[in-house]
Design a protein around this motif. Structure first.
Motif, mmCIF file in Angstrom:
data_model
loop_
_atom_site.group_PDB
_atom_site.id
_atom_site.type_symbol
_atom_site.label_atom_id
_atom_site.label_comp_id
_atom_site.label_asym_id
_atom_site.label_seq_id
_atom_site.Cartn_x
_atom_site.Cartn_y
_atom_site.Cartn_z
ATOM 1 N N LYS A 249 11.956 5.762 3.834
ATOM 2 C CA LYS A 249 10.907 4.798 4.214
ATOM 3 C C LYS A 249 9.857 4.742 3.107
ATOM 4 O O LYS A 249 9.677 5.702 2.361
ATOM 5 C CB LYS A 249 10.242 5.224 5.517
ATOM 6 C CG LYS A 249 11.077 4.928 6.748
ATOM 7 C CD LYS A 249 10.216 5.126 7.972
ATOM 8 C CE LYS A 249 10.953 4.772 9.234
ATOM 9 N NZ LYS A 249 10.085 4.919 10.414
ATOM 10 N N VAL A 250 9.133 3.645 3.047
ATOM 11 C CA VAL A 250 8.129 3.465 1.987
ATOM 12 C C VAL A 250 6.731 3.768 2.530
ATOM 13 O O VAL A 250 6.284 3.125 3.478
ATOM 14 C CB VAL A 250 8.160 2.011 1.451
ATOM 15 C CG1 VAL A 250 7.093 1.804 0.382
ATOM 16 C CG2 VAL A 250 9.544 1.678 0.920
ATOM 17 N N PRO A 251 6.053 4.758 1.943
ATOM 18 C CA PRO A 251 4.680 5.019 2.397
ATOM 19 C C PRO A 251 3.738 3.911 1.932
ATOM 20 O O PRO A 251 3.750 3.538 0.754
ATOM 21 C CB PRO A 251 4.301 6.350 1.733
ATOM 22 C CG PRO A 251 5.415 6.708 0.818
ATOM 23 C CD PRO A 251 6.467 5.651 0.852
ATOM 24 N N ILE A 252 2.959 3.375 2.851
ATOM 25 C CA ILE A 252 2.055 2.263 2.512
ATOM 26 C C ILE A 252 0.631 2.640 2.915
ATOM 27 O O ILE A 252 0.379 2.980 4.074
ATOM 28 C CB ILE A 252 2.493 0.969 3.239
ATOM 29 C CG1 ILE A 252 3.838 0.518 2.674
ATOM 30 C CG2 ILE A 252 1.443 -0.128 3.102
ATOM 31 C CD1 ILE A 252 4.360 -0.768 3.263
ATOM 32 N N ILE A 253 -0.271 2.596 1.951
ATOM 33 C CA ILE A 253 -1.664 2.973 2.246
ATOM 34 C C ILE A 253 -2.329 1.874 3.068
ATOM 35 O O ILE A 253 -2.320 0.701 2.674
ATOM 36 C CB ILE A 253 -2.455 3.231 0.943
ATOM 37 C CG1 ILE A 253 -1.844 4.436 0.211
ATOM 38 C CG2 ILE A 253 -3.934 3.466 1.238
ATOM 39 C CD1 ILE A 253 -2.510 4.814 -1.079
ATOM 40 N N LEU A 254 -2.877 2.254 4.208
ATOM 41 C CA LEU A 254 -3.616 1.293 5.036
ATOM 42 C C LEU A 254 -5.041 1.234 4.508
ATOM 43 O O LEU A 254 -5.751 2.239 4.530
ATOM 44 C CB LEU A 254 -3.644 1.741 6.489
ATOM 45 C CG LEU A 254 -2.320 1.850 7.232
ATOM 46 C CD1 LEU A 254 -2.579 2.074 8.714
ATOM 47 C CD2 LEU A 254 -1.462 0.607 7.038
ATOM 48 N N HIS A 255 -5.436 0.088 4.034
ATOM 49 C CA HIS A 255 -6.804 -0.051 3.526
ATOM 50 C C HIS A 255 -7.707 -0.545 4.636
ATOM 51 O O HIS A 255 -7.662 -1.705 5.007
ATOM 52 C CB HIS A 255 -6.824 -0.990 2.306
ATOM 53 C CG HIS A 255 -6.358 -0.289 1.078
ATOM 54 N ND1 HIS A 255 -7.167 0.572 0.375
ATOM 55 C CD2 HIS A 255 -5.157 -0.264 0.459
ATOM 56 C CE1 HIS A 255 -6.495 1.084 -0.641
ATOM 57 N NE2 HIS A 255 -5.268 0.600 -0.605
ATOM 58 N N ASN A 256 -8.504 0.377 5.140
ATOM 59 C CA ASN A 256 -9.375 0.057 6.270
ATOM 60 C C ASN A 256 -10.841 -0.010 5.878
ATOM 61 O O ASN A 256 -11.698 -0.063 6.741
ATOM 62 C CB ASN A 256 -9.208 1.119 7.374
ATOM 63 C CG ASN A 256 -7.977 0.852 8.210
ATOM 64 O OD1 ASN A 256 -7.380 -0.220 8.104
ATOM 65 N ND2 ASN A 256 -7.596 1.809 9.017
ATOM 66 N N GLU A 257 -11.100 -0.006 4.560
ATOM 67 C CA GLU A 257 -12.511 0.107 4.156
ATOM 68 C C GLU A 257 -13.306 -1.168 4.419
ATOM 69 O O GLU A 257 -14.543 -1.130 4.423
ATOM 70 C CB GLU A 257 -12.646 0.569 2.694
ATOM 71 C CG GLU A 257 -11.984 -0.307 1.649
ATOM 72 C CD GLU A 257 -10.558 0.150 1.328
ATOM 73 O OE1 GLU A 257 -9.915 0.771 2.205
ATOM 74 O OE2 GLU A 257 -10.099 -0.138 0.217
#
Ligand SMILES: O=C(O)[C@H](O)COP(=O)(O)O
Length: 332
Positions: free
Chosen positions: A148-156
């Motif tokens: 699986k591909v790790p995807i950074i969730l940008h919640n800033e």
């Protein structure tokens, strides 16, 4: 001894928020944190000119991830990994919240760590906001058999969240959300950051430096004690990570020697005396199982490649069998 710590921009670590804010607004009083981890003397006062952090309480991870990521099981795996060797570990400098990348050796350690956990399910990754932890998480996941591909969730910000949205359902199923949280950062080492550890011991004495590095209550000059680090890291764990485990999501945390020591102290119910002897090597993954509200340690692999020294549960063994069957089907 009641003290108030005012932190500079080094205090919490990294990244960006251009909106003016008070960092203290992000330090909510945790509701479910045991007494020993409740803030007693931890107060941060800073404006955006002094400090910048990821506003990751703006959107809480569990509330804002799509339903597809959520699932139910009565058991979940928790993997803890201290980052691989950093450039300042190599130089033997106190690093704390300074954002330093991995060395070549650290890259190798992260890859080896990934091989060791390649058969353990991972649905969600938490890292600190520091690059050495994020590199470790990403490199480790390149070795995972599930691919699986790790995807950074940008919640800033709302815009960052919208722009990083994945629209394809198929792609989303093949990805693992990654949440970066400053609360998991290394302890702030204060005036020791950037100093050589050996030279500091020669100057202040081995005993004093050992107390700064390993005691629970004694903070290094203008830095965080392990207790202060626990107040943010354990509160974050209780508020954001434990609920995911309780919902059956398998979690990996890539973080730091001292933020992880404080979390392990909480998981293993160690006393402030016992935690002084807890020392984590770089790049060695530890496995816990969360079941019926309890954390059970399942060991840490010692061999370079195999996860077999973990005490697998039935569910983990089934997961591995599925991976084996999928690899066999690809070969056939
Ligand atoms: O911040 C550091 O220098 C290291 O990551 C941890 O250091 P320690 O082993 O001295 O606590």
């Amino acid at each position: 001894m009641a003290t108030t710590t005012t932190m500079s921009h080094q205090a919490i670590g990294s990244i960006v928020s251009h909106r003016p804010f008070k960092a203290s607004q992000f330090l909510k009083e945790p509701l479910n944190v045991p007494m020993k981890f409740r803030p007693k003397r931890f107060k941060i006062e800073a404006t955006a000119s002094q400090i910048s952090v990821v506003d990751n309480t703006f959107l809480s991870p569990s509330k804002n991830r799509p339903q597809e990521y959520k699932k139910k099981s009565n058991e979940a795996a928790l993997i803890l990994i201290r980052h691989g060797e950093s450039l300042w570990n190599e130089k033997n400098l106190f690093t704390g919240c300074v954002d330093v990348p991995l060395t070549q050796k650290g890259v190798g350690e992260a890859i080896e760590a990934g091989k060791k956990i390649s058969n353990i399910p991972v649905d969600l990754i938490f890292t600190s906001s520091l690059i050495r932890a994020q590199m470790t998480a990403m490199l480790a996941m390149t070795q995972h058999r599930r691919k699986k591909v790790p995807i950074i969730l940008h919640n800033e910000s709302v815009k960052a969240k919208t722009w990083s949205h994945v629209f394809s359902e198929e792609t989303r199923k093949q990805s693992i959300p990654v949440i970066a949280a400053w609360q998991l950062n290394e302890r702030m080492y204060g005036e020791l950051q950037g100093l050589n550890k050996k030279e500091t011991a020669e100057r202040y004495g081995t005993q004093q430096v050992h107390e700064w590095r390993r005691s629970y209550e004694i903070p290094p000059p203008k830095g965080e004690s392990l207790e202060m680090c626990a107040e943010r890291a354990v509160a974050y764990f209780e508020d954001n990570i434990k609920p995911e485990l309780a919902s059956g999501n398998n979690v990996m945390i890539a973080a730091h020697g001292n933020s992880l020591r404080s979390i392990i102290m909480y998981l293993d119910d160690l006393t402030s005396q016992e935690v002084t002897t807890l020392d984590l090597s770089t790049g060695v993954p530890l496995l816990y199982i969360f079941k019926e509200g309890k954390f059970m340690k399942r060991g840490s692999p010692v061999g370079p490649t195999e996860a077999g020294v973990y005490a697998y549960t039935k569910r983990l063994a089934q997961y591995r069998e599925k991976l084996d069957a999928a690899s066999q089907a690809t070969l056939d």
